[in-house]
Design an enzyme around this catalytic site. Structure first.
Site, PDB file in Angstrom:
ATOM      1  N   MET A   1       0.852  -1.137  -0.107  1.00 20.12           N
ATOM      2  CA  MET A   1      -0.154  -0.123  -0.235  1.00 20.12           C
ATOM      3  C   MET A   1       0.817   1.229   0.088  1.00 20.12           C
ATOM      4  SD  MET A   1      -1.457  -0.129   3.754  1.00 20.12           S
ATOM      5  CE  MET A   1      -0.257  -0.116   5.213  1.00 20.12           C
ATOM      6  N   PRO A   2       1.932   1.414  -0.768  1.00 19.72           N
ATOM      7  CA  PRO A   2       2.733   2.541  -0.674  1.00 19.72           C
ATOM      8  C   PRO A   2       1.971   3.745  -1.668  1.00 19.72           C
ATOM      9  CG  PRO A   2       3.669   0.968  -2.243  1.00 19.72           C
ATOM     10  CD  PRO A   2       2.357   0.192  -1.443  1.00 19.72           C
ATOM     11  N   PHE A   3       2.277   4.834  -1.012  1.00 20.62           N
ATOM     12  CA  PHE A   3       1.629   6.063  -2.036  1.00 20.62           C
ATOM     13  C   PHE A   3       3.045   6.575  -2.435  1.00 20.62           C
ATOM     14  CE2 PHE A   3       0.430  10.501  -2.228  1.00 20.62           C
ATOM     15  CZ  PHE A   3      -0.331  10.491  -3.436  1.00 20.62           C
ATOM     16  N   THR A  72       5.470   6.856   1.004  1.00 20.62           N
ATOM     17  CA  THR A  72       4.953   6.518   1.918  1.00 20.62           C
ATOM     18  C   THR A  72       4.480   5.328   1.924  1.00 20.62           C
ATOM     19  OG1 THR A  72       4.334   9.016   2.241  1.00 20.62           O
ATOM     20  CG2 THR A  72       2.797   7.406   3.535  1.00 20.62           C
TER      21      THR A  72
END
Length: 127
Positions: A1-3, A72
């Protein structure tokens, strides 16, 4: 779930931007075991006057092709995984574009599962 936020020179072509984007995402898949569809990025083209950096830092020279990759993601990766991710991203970008590995800066910000919502105002990662 990286942004992922990628800041790069505005003069870069669409193809170069895509290659940089793919390089980051493939590295996240390979090293952090991120699912293929977990692909959330924003590319920020920056005018030359707005990229501010020294000619060198930590004995690493920098040019006007500087690319900032800000990731992130959830916490929990080991130091070894983080080092492998940084190396993979820089290598893939330098192999696929004219950006030298010296010009790839990577910043990682870890958060908790409750810090994420993927739509509908729901914290999908917590129960």
């Amino acid at each position: 779930m990286p942004f992922v936020n990628i800041y790069l020179p505005a003069a870069f072509t669409r193809d170069v931007k895509q290659q940089i984007s793919f390089s980051v995402h493939e590295s996240l898949i390979d090293i952090f075991s991120v699912p293929e569809k977990d692909y959330f990025q924003v590319i920020h083209p920056v005018e030359p006057d707005n990229l501010i950096f020294p000619d060198e830092y930590f004995d690493i020279p920098h040019t006007a092709n500087l690319v900032y990759v800000y990731i992130t993601c959830k916490e929990g990766r080991t130091v070894e995984m983080k080092k492998a991710l940084y190396a993979a991203i820089a290598k893939k970008i330098s192999e696929r574009t004219l950006v030298n590995a010296d010009d790839v800066l990577i910043f990682l910000n870890e958060t908790s599962l409750e810090d994420w919502s993927f739509g509908r105002g729901i914290a999908q990662m917590i129960k």
